[in-house]
Design an enzyme around this catalytic site. Structure first.
Site, short mmCIF file in Angstrom:
data_model
loop_
_atom_site.label_atom_id
_atom_site.label_comp_id
_atom_site.label_asym_id
_atom_site.label_seq_id
_atom_site.Cartn_x
_atom_site.Cartn_y
_atom_site.Cartn_z
N LYS A 64 -5.86 -1.13 15.29
CA LYS A 64 -6.55 -0.37 14.29
C LYS A 64 -7.70 0.42 14.83
CE LYS A 64 -3.66 -1.26 10.91
NZ LYS A 64 -2.74 0.02 10.31
N THR A 104 10.34 6.38 3.97
CA THR A 104 10.86 5.76 4.89
C THR A 104 10.94 4.06 4.71
OG1 THR A 104 8.94 5.09 6.62
CG2 THR A 104 9.62 7.52 6.33
N SER A 120 -6.39 3.15 9.02
CA SER A 120 -6.77 2.16 9.63
C SER A 120 -7.16 1.05 8.66
CB SER A 120 -8.04 2.63 10.46
OG SER A 120 -8.64 1.41 11.12
N LEU A 128 0.84 -1.21 0.04
CA LEU A 128 -0.07 0.11 -0.05
C LEU A 128 0.90 1.36 0.05
CD1 LEU A 128 -2.99 1.23 0.12
CD2 LEU A 128 -2.83 1.04 2.77
N TYR A 174 -3.45 -6.90 16.27
CA TYR A 174 -3.41 -5.99 15.08
C TYR A 174 -4.78 -5.43 15.09
CZ TYR A 174 -3.31 -4.75 10.09
OH TYR A 174 -3.53 -4.09 8.96
#
Length: 343
Positions: free
Chosen positions: A202, A39, A174, A16, A198
């Site tokens: 979110k 990054t 999210s 993504l 996980y």
């Protein structure tokens, strides 16, 4: 020629994050000077990503790239990256908080089979068959997943808030899986006792947005949008899939989209629609930052659009205040840790 813009994209080396960089290049006119700061955890990945993006944007003259090496599981690394950005730039227009991860240990295949047969659309949208490790702690003695997906984003935002002030936009990313998160537990804010850290992280990221979006907009002029990419193919579970299971998963995604799911956008580039739209095209007067999630969606034919959902409750606002208080304490503790390490 437009005013130069600077975009920072965490985790831009794949999936993504890379798609966000590509869609950003497609959304900002080539006549506008643009610097993209990516990054990555490793220099090799940073260099490779920049090379790929240069090839993607071939012929674009007013484009420059920069990179910083960032490890979200280290407050020292986050602080060092913040200092580098503060020394190199006077303003950041877009901060895409994309990097993060989960501590997955596998897939419950029998459970997945039963879940898909029992309710295929729900199983493919809100899966319960991803197996996560419980209780992992970072080197900073924080919940590992919580630090990557929640605290690191807030710490970075706080540290470079002066660069964002006066018009900068922060895009928090999210997941639709936050809809199956456990109820917020004030006794386990760092999610070290959660069996799905996980997913729960979110939801915590969405609570963070609820806590600060209006305040940052009013006090700093920083617009913070919460988005999610729908459901697209990324590498987050790649080590537990082979060619056949990956192909099968993609086929199921297309089937889910065909039978009416708006969330199965399939490709990362499609998933990047909502984050980039929020950064470049959202109008504050028409597209409020508070109480709204903007998501990438698709119709049956694969035509993508941004879908708005309003689902913040009074209970969310109460929990958001509790979370923010804890995060501010952790920021102070982390700064003290960095000070002691450097002295």
């Amino acid at each position: 020629m437009g005013t130069k813009r600077v975009a920072v994209i965490t985790g831009a080396n794949g999936g993504l994050g890379y798609a966000i960089a590509c869609r950003l290049l497609d959304s900002i006119p080539s006549s506008v000077p643009l610097t993209i700061v990516i990054t990555a955890r490793h220099l090799r990945k940073a260099v490779e990503t920049i090379s790929r993006l240069r090839a993607y944007a071939k012929g674009r003259d007013l484009l420059t790239f920069d990179y910083v090496l960032l490890d979200l599981t280290s407050v020292s690394s986050i602080n060092e990256v913040s200092n580098q950005l503060l020394s190199r730039y006077t303003h950041i227009d877009y901060l895409f908080c994309n990097a993060g991860g989960g501590d997955f240990t596998g897939i419950d295949w029998p459970g997945a089979f039963v879940e898909i047969l029992s309710g295929p659309l729900n199983a493919l949208t809100h899966p319960h068959f991803k197996v996560e490790r419980c209780g992992r702690i970072s080197r900073d003695s924080l919940g590992w997943v919580f630090q990557m997906n929640v605290f690191a984003n807030y710490f970075l935002m706080k540290q470079i808030s002066t660069l964002l002030s006066g018009g900068g936009r922060v895009i928090l990313i999210s997941s639709i899986e936050s809809r199956i998160a456990h109820e917020f537990n004030p006794e386990d804010i760092q999610l070290t006792h959660s069996d799905q850290p996980y997913v729960d992280s979110k939801k915590s990221l969405e609570l963070l947005h609820t806590a600060i979006a209006k305040r940052w907009a009013d006090e700093l002029g920083v617009l913070i949008y919460i988005t999610h990419p729908g459901i697209c193919h990324t590498s987050i579970m790649a080590e537990y899939l082979n060619f056949l299971t990956t192909f099968g998963m993609l086929c199921l995604f297309y089937i889910a989209r065909w039978i009416g799911s708006p969330w199965h956008v399939v490709s990362p580039y499609n998933g990047a629609l909502a984050p980039v739209w929020a950064a470049v095209n959202a109008v504050p007067e028409a597209d409020p930052v508070e109480g709204v999630t903007y998501a990438s969606a698709s119709d049956r034919l694969g035509r993508c659009y941004v879908k708005r959902t309003d689902d913040v409750t009074d209970e969310d606002r109460k929990n958001a205040a509790i979370l923010l208080e804890e995060l501010d304490k952790l920021v102070q503790d982390s700064l003290e840790r960095v000070r002691l390490e450097s002295s």
